[in-house]
Design an enzyme around this catalytic site. Structure first.
Site, mmCIF file in Angstrom:
data_model
loop_
_atom_site.group_PDB
_atom_site.id
_atom_site.type_symbol
_atom_site.label_atom_id
_atom_site.label_comp_id
_atom_site.label_asym_id
_atom_site.label_seq_id
_atom_site.Cartn_x
_atom_site.Cartn_y
_atom_site.Cartn_z
ATOM 1 N N THR A 119 26.369 181.063 -62.120
ATOM 2 C CA THR A 119 24.986 181.299 -62.537
ATOM 3 C C THR A 119 24.704 182.795 -62.609
ATOM 4 O OG1 THR A 119 24.363 179.324 -61.345
ATOM 5 C CG2 THR A 119 22.574 180.828 -61.927
ATOM 6 N N ARG A 133 22.274 165.949 -65.348
ATOM 7 C CA ARG A 133 22.318 166.611 -64.030
ATOM 8 C C ARG A 133 21.643 167.988 -64.108
ATOM 9 N NH1 ARG A 133 24.539 171.681 -61.929
ATOM 10 N NH2 ARG A 133 25.222 171.360 -59.799
ATOM 11 N N GLY A 135 21.036 171.458 -61.519
ATOM 12 C CA GLY A 135 21.488 172.033 -60.248
ATOM 13 C C GLY A 135 20.351 172.709 -59.519
ATOM 14 N N THR A 143 24.267 181.605 -56.484
ATOM 15 C CA THR A 143 25.214 181.088 -57.462
ATOM 16 C C THR A 143 26.235 180.295 -56.667
ATOM 17 O OG1 THR A 143 26.904 181.686 -59.090
ATOM 18 C CG2 THR A 143 26.391 183.354 -57.445
ATOM 19 N N GLY A 144 26.650 179.180 -57.222
ATOM 20 C CA GLY A 144 27.574 178.319 -56.481
ATOM 21 C C GLY A 144 27.246 176.869 -56.757
ATOM 22 N N GLY A 194 25.360 173.841 -56.875
ATOM 23 C CA GLY A 194 23.927 173.633 -56.753
ATOM 24 C C GLY A 194 23.548 172.567 -55.752
HETATM 25 N N1 GLY Z 1 24.298 176.862 -59.319
HETATM 26 C C1 GLY Z 1 24.278 176.262 -60.562
HETATM 27 C C2 GLY Z 1 24.503 174.825 -60.585
HETATM 28 O O1 GLY Z 1 24.957 174.216 -59.633
HETATM 29 O O2 GLY Z 1 24.230 174.236 -61.600
#
Ligand code: GLY
Length: 302
Positions: free
Chosen positions: A149, A177, A179, A200-201, A203
């Site tokens: 992200t 989906r 996040g 970021t990672g 979600g």
């Molecule tokens: N961090 C972004 C996601 O999981 O979509």
């Protein structure tokens, strides 16, 4: 510091530089961050954001984005939006309403169309070919493949703090989906009286733990921005036995940054006191270790 900005991953370098130039001209935090995020959304070589983002299981590029203004705590967000150029611009505009601030799927697209936001097919040939070659072996992909992200946090000369995030989310995610990125308190949070954070990672793990609200709340209780980031990540990893990749960036109300990660994580930071630079954060012996990168071409991670 009079102004400052921090952003995730090497791909945000040029955008963060632009954001800092705008902040230096005295431009408002929201518009400065949005210019920076848009530069990342428009670059097709980045496969986790905007144009060129990797598709979901059905071969569709659906995007998530969120924006929060720390003066008012207003936020705007979109989830699972398809066929538009800039989720961050649409998210930002939704902040202006009293209700209906987070729109998803067909509802978000209807809103964007009515408001005249620019359309774009975000599936590039490169992303489509990757999808075709891997769609029958989803089980061999790790949750983090192609999944970064872009998050920007900033402070302007008037002291306003904002957060802006944009992503195509998990590669090969189920259609529909969303996040953490559209969800305030999970993917991003900003309060000009305290500071801001973004993640970021994976979600799902960020949502389970309300990571960014948790971090900002620690600053409110008096922890330094770096200590708040470290403690938040430690708590998450302790609570989630199977915690996957998470990186957190944070900015306090004075423009100081904090970063915590459990993977290799490049980020960008600059201010009126400190030239924009790329840094590498690494998880070493249970701790985040941060080093400035002298030659940015050495970093291969986007
Ligand atoms: N961090 C972004 C996601 O999981 O979509």
């Amino acid at each position: 510091m009079k102004w400052a900005a921090i952003s995730t991953w090497k791909m945000s370098f040029d955008g963060c530089k632009k954001t800092l130039e705008l902040l230096a001209e005295g431009r408002k935090c929201d518009e400065s961050l949005i210019e920076g995020v848009c530069m990342v959304e428009d670059e097709p070589s980045y496969t986790s954001v905007g144009y060129g983002g990797l598709p979901d299981k059905d071969g569709r590029v659906t995007l998530d984005g969120g924006f929060m203004d720390g003066d008012t705590l207003r936020f705007g967000a979109v989830g699972c939006i398809e066929g538009f150029r800039s989720p961050i611009r649409i998210a930002h505009s939704l902040m202006n309403y009293e209700f209906n601030n987070l729109l998803v799927g067909a509802g978000a697209e209807k809103y964007a169309e009515e408001k005249g936001f620019e359309k774009r097919d975000n599936l590039t040939e490169k992303s489509y070919q990757k999808y075709l070659s891997e769609k029958d072996k989803i089980e061999t992909l790790t949750s983090y493949d192609g999944h970064d992200t872009v998050c920007f946090l900033g402070k302007d000369v008037s002291g306003t703090i904002c957060a802006a995030v944009s992503t195509s989310g998990l590669y090969m995610k189920a259609h529909g989906r969303i996040g953490d990125s559209p969800i305030p308190g999970a993917g991003y949070y900003a309060d000009s009286e305290i500071g801001s954070a973004a993640s970021t990672g994976v979600g799902e793990d960020v949502i389970k733990t309300n990571a960014t609200f948790r971090l900002v709340n620690k600053m409110a209780q008096g922890l330094s921005v770096q200590k708040a980031a470290d403690e938040t990540l430690n708590e998450i990893m302790k609570r989630l036995a199977d915690c996957r990749s998470i990186s957190l960036i944070a900015l306090d109300k004075d423009g100081n940054y904090g970063v915590a990660t459990n993977c290799d994580f490049p980020f960008v930071y600059g201010s009126d006191e400190c030239e924009v630079s790329l840094y590498m954060a690494r998880f070493v012996n249970g701790k985040t270790v941060i080093k400035k990168v002298d030659d940015i071409s050495e970093v291969t991670l986007d």
